[in-house]
Design a protein around this motif. Sequence first.
Motif, mmCIF file in Angstrom:
data_model
loop_
_atom_site.group_PDB
_atom_site.id
_atom_site.type_symbol
_atom_site.label_atom_id
_atom_site.label_comp_id
_atom_site.label_asym_id
_atom_site.label_seq_id
_atom_site.Cartn_x
_atom_site.Cartn_y
_atom_site.Cartn_z
ATOM 1 N N ALA A 77 -11.461 -20.331 58.907
ATOM 2 C CA ALA A 77 -11.471 -21.503 59.787
ATOM 3 C C ALA A 77 -12.510 -22.374 60.098
ATOM 4 C CB ALA A 77 -11.066 -20.610 61.154
ATOM 5 N N PRO A 78 -12.224 -23.692 60.173
ATOM 6 C CA PRO A 78 -13.239 -24.880 60.324
ATOM 7 C C PRO A 78 -14.233 -24.344 61.261
ATOM 8 C CG PRO A 78 -10.811 -25.541 60.272
ATOM 9 C CD PRO A 78 -10.832 -24.409 60.327
ATOM 10 N N GLY A 79 -13.905 -23.792 62.305
ATOM 11 C CA GLY A 79 -14.997 -23.480 63.258
ATOM 12 C C GLY A 79 -15.888 -22.233 62.841
ATOM 13 N N GLU A 80 -15.424 -21.485 61.910
ATOM 14 C CA GLU A 80 -16.125 -20.540 61.282
ATOM 15 C C GLU A 80 -17.060 -20.918 60.371
ATOM 16 O OE1 GLU A 80 -14.419 -16.262 60.087
ATOM 17 O OE2 GLU A 80 -12.795 -17.681 60.010
ATOM 18 N N LEU A 81 -16.634 -22.001 59.466
ATOM 19 C CA LEU A 81 -17.264 -22.603 58.626
ATOM 20 C C LEU A 81 -18.609 -23.281 59.064
ATOM 21 C CD1 LEU A 81 -14.791 -24.127 56.030
ATOM 22 C CD2 LEU A 81 -16.578 -22.624 55.604
ATOM 23 N N ALA A 82 -18.284 -23.899 60.280
ATOM 24 C CA ALA A 82 -19.433 -24.710 61.030
ATOM 25 C C ALA A 82 -20.360 -23.944 61.485
ATOM 26 C CB ALA A 82 -18.898 -25.438 62.346
ATOM 27 N N ALA A 83 -19.867 -22.648 61.976
ATOM 28 C CA ALA A 83 -20.894 -21.689 62.677
ATOM 29 C C ALA A 83 -21.852 -21.013 61.300
ATOM 30 C CB ALA A 83 -20.180 -20.421 63.276
ATOM 31 N N HIS A 84 -21.140 -20.770 60.049
ATOM 32 C CA HIS A 84 -21.576 -20.324 58.978
ATOM 33 C C HIS A 84 -22.632 -21.328 58.138
ATOM 34 C CE1 HIS A 84 -20.073 -16.316 58.473
ATOM 35 N NE2 HIS A 84 -19.122 -16.678 59.003
ATOM 36 N N THR A 85 -22.531 -22.691 58.529
ATOM 37 C CA THR A 85 -23.212 -23.569 57.996
ATOM 38 C C THR A 85 -24.019 -24.457 59.079
ATOM 39 O OG1 THR A 85 -21.650 -25.233 58.115
ATOM 40 C CG2 THR A 85 -21.680 -24.001 56.160
ATOM 41 N N MET A 86 -24.098 -23.887 60.215
ATOM 42 C CA MET A 86 -24.863 -24.267 61.405
ATOM 43 C C MET A 86 -24.847 -25.791 61.463
ATOM 44 S SD MET A 86 -28.172 -21.924 61.213
ATOM 45 C CE MET A 86 -28.717 -22.395 59.504
ATOM 46 N N THR A 93 -15.627 -31.471 59.820
ATOM 47 C CA THR A 93 -14.368 -31.848 59.349
ATOM 48 C C THR A 93 -14.632 -33.166 58.146
ATOM 49 O OG1 THR A 93 -13.425 -31.683 61.710
ATOM 50 C CG2 THR A 93 -12.568 -33.422 60.484
ATOM 51 N N LYS A 94 -15.644 -33.673 58.516
ATOM 52 C CA LYS A 94 -16.119 -34.917 57.540
ATOM 53 C C LYS A 94 -16.370 -34.235 55.982
ATOM 54 C CE LYS A 94 -17.907 -38.143 60.670
ATOM 55 N NZ LYS A 94 -19.083 -38.924 61.085
ATOM 56 N N ARG A 95 -16.824 -33.093 56.057
ATOM 57 C CA ARG A 95 -17.382 -32.693 54.849
ATOM 58 C C ARG A 95 -15.976 -31.790 54.257
ATOM 59 N NH1 ARG A 95 -22.753 -28.939 56.118
ATOM 60 N NH2 ARG A 95 -24.036 -30.692 56.614
ATOM 61 N N ILE A 96 -15.080 -31.169 54.953
ATOM 62 C CA ILE A 96 -13.610 -30.675 54.517
ATOM 63 C C ILE A 96 -13.084 -31.782 54.022
ATOM 64 C CG2 ILE A 96 -11.820 -29.544 55.141
ATOM 65 C CD1 ILE A 96 -13.409 -27.941 57.284
ATOM 66 N N ASP A 97 -12.856 -33.066 54.599
ATOM 67 C CA ASP A 97 -12.059 -34.192 54.220
ATOM 68 C C ASP A 97 -12.536 -34.412 52.768
ATOM 69 O OD1 ASP A 97 -10.734 -34.302 56.509
ATOM 70 O OD2 ASP A 97 -11.919 -35.781 57.302
ATOM 71 N N ARG A 98 -13.946 -34.718 52.653
ATOM 72 C CA ARG A 98 -14.653 -35.142 51.421
ATOM 73 C C ARG A 98 -14.004 -34.253 50.166
ATOM 74 N NH1 ARG A 98 -18.931 -37.022 54.466
ATOM 75 N NH2 ARG A 98 -19.942 -34.838 54.185
ATOM 76 N N LEU A 99 -14.225 -32.733 50.475
ATOM 77 C CA LEU A 99 -14.194 -31.870 49.720
ATOM 78 C C LEU A 99 -12.215 -31.537 49.533
ATOM 79 C CD1 LEU A 99 -16.324 -28.947 50.961
ATOM 80 C CD2 LEU A 99 -16.550 -30.231 48.664
ATOM 81 N N GLU A 100 -11.575 -31.924 50.255
ATOM 82 C CA GLU A 100 -10.134 -31.975 50.077
ATOM 83 C C GLU A 100 -9.735 -33.016 49.188
ATOM 84 O OE1 GLU A 100 -6.346 -30.757 52.839
ATOM 85 O OE2 GLU A 100 -7.725 -32.386 53.670
ATOM 86 N N ARG A 101 -10.549 -34.406 49.321
ATOM 87 C CA ARG A 101 -10.120 -35.475 48.515
ATOM 88 C C ARG A 101 -10.417 -35.166 47.120
ATOM 89 N NH1 ARG A 101 -11.754 -38.398 52.963
ATOM 90 N NH2 ARG A 101 -13.963 -38.566 52.295
ATOM 91 N N ALA A 102 -11.621 -34.340 46.981
ATOM 92 C CA ALA A 102 -11.900 -34.089 45.835
ATOM 93 C C ALA A 102 -11.262 -33.047 44.908
ATOM 94 C CB ALA A 102 -13.518 -33.772 45.673
ATOM 95 N N LEU A 104 -11.273 -29.636 45.702
ATOM 96 C CA LEU A 104 -11.999 -28.598 46.030
ATOM 97 C C LEU A 104 -11.625 -27.469 46.927
ATOM 98 C CD1 LEU A 104 -15.612 -30.174 45.092
ATOM 99 C CD2 LEU A 104 -13.553 -29.275 43.419
ATOM 100 N N VAL A 105 -10.939 -27.861 47.988
ATOM 101 C CA VAL A 105 -10.392 -27.002 48.891
ATOM 102 C C VAL A 105 -9.200 -27.570 49.588
ATOM 103 C CG1 VAL A 105 -12.894 -26.506 49.937
ATOM 104 C CG2 VAL A 105 -11.262 -28.547 51.003
ATOM 105 N N ALA A 106 -8.357 -26.682 50.213
ATOM 106 C CA ALA A 106 -7.111 -27.047 50.782
ATOM 107 C C ALA A 106 -7.037 -26.796 52.298
ATOM 108 C CB ALA A 106 -5.851 -26.704 49.953
ATOM 109 N N ARG A 107 -6.233 -27.288 53.041
ATOM 110 C CA ARG A 107 -5.955 -26.990 54.489
ATOM 111 C C ARG A 107 -4.808 -26.401 54.658
ATOM 112 N NH1 ARG A 107 -8.886 -32.280 55.782
ATOM 113 N NH2 ARG A 107 -10.601 -31.914 57.068
ATOM 114 N N ARG A 108 -4.495 -25.324 55.121
ATOM 115 C CA ARG A 108 -3.246 -24.795 55.449
ATOM 116 C C ARG A 108 -3.302 -24.117 56.962
ATOM 117 N NH1 ARG A 108 -3.204 -19.537 55.661
ATOM 118 N NH2 ARG A 108 -4.657 -18.275 54.642
ATOM 119 N N PRO A 109 -1.836 -23.974 57.576
ATOM 120 C CA PRO A 109 -1.924 -23.443 58.910
ATOM 121 C C PRO A 109 -2.455 -21.988 58.745
ATOM 122 C CG PRO A 109 0.101 -24.731 58.186
ATOM 123 C CD PRO A 109 -0.532 -24.516 56.893
#
Length: 176
Positions: A77-86, A93-102, A104-109
């Motif tokens: 989950a994005p909140g978990e990622l934030a905690a794991h990367t401090m 959200t900005k990092r995920i947006d960039r990675l999704e555009r590239a 490299l990651v996908a979002r899903r429910p």
Amino acid sequence: MERPEQHPDHVEQIQAAWRRERPDLDVSPLAVIGRLHRLAARLTAELTLVYQRYGLGEGEFDVLAALRRAGAPYERAPGELAAHTMVTTGAMTKRIDRLERAGLVARRPAEDDRRGRVVALTDAGLRLIDEAFTAHLRNEHRLLGHLSPEEAAALQHLLTAWQSRLDGSTDTGRNA
């Protein structure tokens, strides 16, 4: 490995200037803190060179690595990622947006909470982080190669002890 005592390094020059200007103060902490600060900047520069070869910034590398460390199916989950990367959830959200555009990651429910979201590595993201992490570790081995195995082990022990004590301390130095 002892440093030749030919010329004072930058930190020694700073200490000497402070001793001259403020002989009433003990400037010995600069010998450790100043060098750690300079070393951290140098290490960051050396590490980011590898990330850049893979089209990643430090933050993107951290996100992909956190997803890869999660194990299959390489999602969090994005909140978990934030905690794991401090970082803050906004920065995440900005990092995920960039990675999704590239691609490299996908979002899903999230399966357990339809309002929640999950971020997962794509096949391309998995291949990229595996390559980038291999290169990253080679680079870290190269950087630590400037120390003997005994020096590296001693440094690891000291830094672990220091970090543990700082993390357990309730005195943040704000009253100083």
